[in-house]
Scaffold this active site. Structure first.
Site, PDB file in Angstrom:
ATOM      1  N   SER A   1       0.807  -1.043  -0.085  1.00 34.60           N
ATOM      2  CA  SER A   1       0.030  -0.095   0.009  1.00 34.60           C
ATOM      3  C   SER A   1       0.963   1.340  -0.001  1.00 34.60           C
ATOM      4  CB  SER A   1      -0.773   0.009   1.137  1.00 34.60           C
ATOM      5  OG  SER A   1      -1.534   1.263   1.444  1.00 34.60           O
TER       6      SER A   1
ATOM      7  N   TYR B   1      -1.649  -0.796  10.770  1.00 38.99           N
ATOM      8  CA  TYR B   1      -1.904  -1.132   9.275  1.00 38.99           C
ATOM      9  C   TYR B   1      -0.686  -0.492   8.487  1.00 38.99           C
ATOM     10  CZ  TYR B   1      -3.755  -1.440   4.577  1.00 38.99           C
ATOM     11  OH  TYR B   1      -3.941  -1.532   3.243  1.00 38.99           O
TER      12      TYR B   1
END
Ligand SMILES: NC(=O)c1ccc[n+]([C@@H]2O[C@H](COP(=O)([O-])OP(=O)(O)OC[C@H]3O[C@@H](n4cnc5c(N)ncnc54)[C@H](OP(=O)(O)O)[C@@H]3O)[C@@H](O)[C@H]2O)c1
Length: 256
Positions: free
Chosen positions: A139, A152
């Site tokens: 990501s 995260y």
């Protein structure tokens, strides 16, 4: 089965789109996620549409034994995984101190340990054959600290670093590792992470476009692909020169 791609998190979103990318090239598949019904529905549609062989192996990859079980099931069937798509993952918004430990622990287990262990299980065979490709769905979150999604973001920093470090070790072996780094994508991710009201997802990319970019980068053996040009410019050319506290304040605002 030939040119087998094993896709984790294939039951929805980017993983489902990656499976589609693989199948449309006439390549066979092993689909992995917890949702067996969704995997079976996808498998049947890919068989019909592209005349490929598709196996479903339903697993909860947060369970420590599941990765070894998956590898053993593949070996027992005499199958050779040539493409590994380490894609299953989830996020969770909130203040670190207020988040449930079980949620954060499961996130780290799936987003980091499962990714590393599946690479560790499948890469030796690829290296021995002198051929193989790994695509890890990371990501843009992996390039910076992420207040209000601190764990995260940290898991994706791990995926970026691991992918590139191993890719460098494998240079010249015939095996490549690529990190797919999307910005916001319109999948089940935002709902799971508690971010469905966030402005971040107002102009989210499609999972199909994201998967297509990832697949092309993997085929080319690139180290990473940041799928949004604006974010790529910011991450590589601009954010490194912004004082870190200012950058984090902006990220906190966007995610709150
Ligand atoms: N969407 C975004 O904005 C975005 C941006 C950057 C990166 N990513 C990354 O993209 C990847 C795919 O996410 P997505 O956006 O496609 O979200 P998604 O639609 O929620 O898909 C997540 C996939 O992971 C699977 N999964 C979740 N927990 C699992 C478990 N314990 N064991 C096995 N599989 C599990 C889910 O299947 P089951 O529920 O059936 O198990 C599902 O197939 C993730 O790694 C995510 O971090 C997403």
């Amino acid at each position: 089965m030939n040119n087998i791609g094993l896709v984790t998190g294939a039951s929805s979103g980017i993983g489902r789109a990656l499976a589609h990318e693989h199948a449309r090239r006439g390549r066979d598949l092993i689909l992995v996620a917890r949702g067996e019904d969704e995997l079976n529905t996808l498998a049947e549609s890919l068989r019909q549409k592209f005349s490929v062989d598709v196996l479903v192996m339903a697993k909860d990859l947060t369970e420590t034994a599941s990765r070894q079980e998956l590898f053993e099931a593949v070996e027992a069937d005499g199958l050779t995984v040539e493409y590994l798509f380490n894609n299953a993952g989830f996020g969770g918004a909130g203040q670190f101190v207020e988040q449930e430990w079980s949620l954060l622990s499961g996130m780290m287990e799936l987003n980091m340990r499962a990714v590393a262990e599946l690479m560790h299980l499948f890469l030796p065979g690829m290296v021995a054959r002198g051929k193989g490709k790994v695509l890890n769905t990371s990501s843009t979150a992996g390039f910076m600290p992420g207040p209000m999604q601190a764990v995260y973001f940290a898991t994706k920093a791990f995926v970026n670093s691991l992918s590139k470090g191993v890719a460098s070790e494998l240079q010249g072996s015939g095996v490549t590792v690529t990190a797919l780094c999307p910005g916001a994508v319109d999948t089940g991710f935002a709902d799971t992470a508690g971010l469905s009201d966030s402005k971040l997802f107002e102009s989210a990319a499609t999972p199909q476009a994201t998967a297509a970019q990832g697949y092309t980068a993997m085929e080319a053996g690139r180290l990473e692909v940041i799928t949004e040009i604006g974010l790529a410019v910011a991450i590589k050319g601009f954010i490194p020169f912004v004082p870190e506290r200012l950058a984090m304040a902006a990220i906190k605002k966007i995610q709150s």
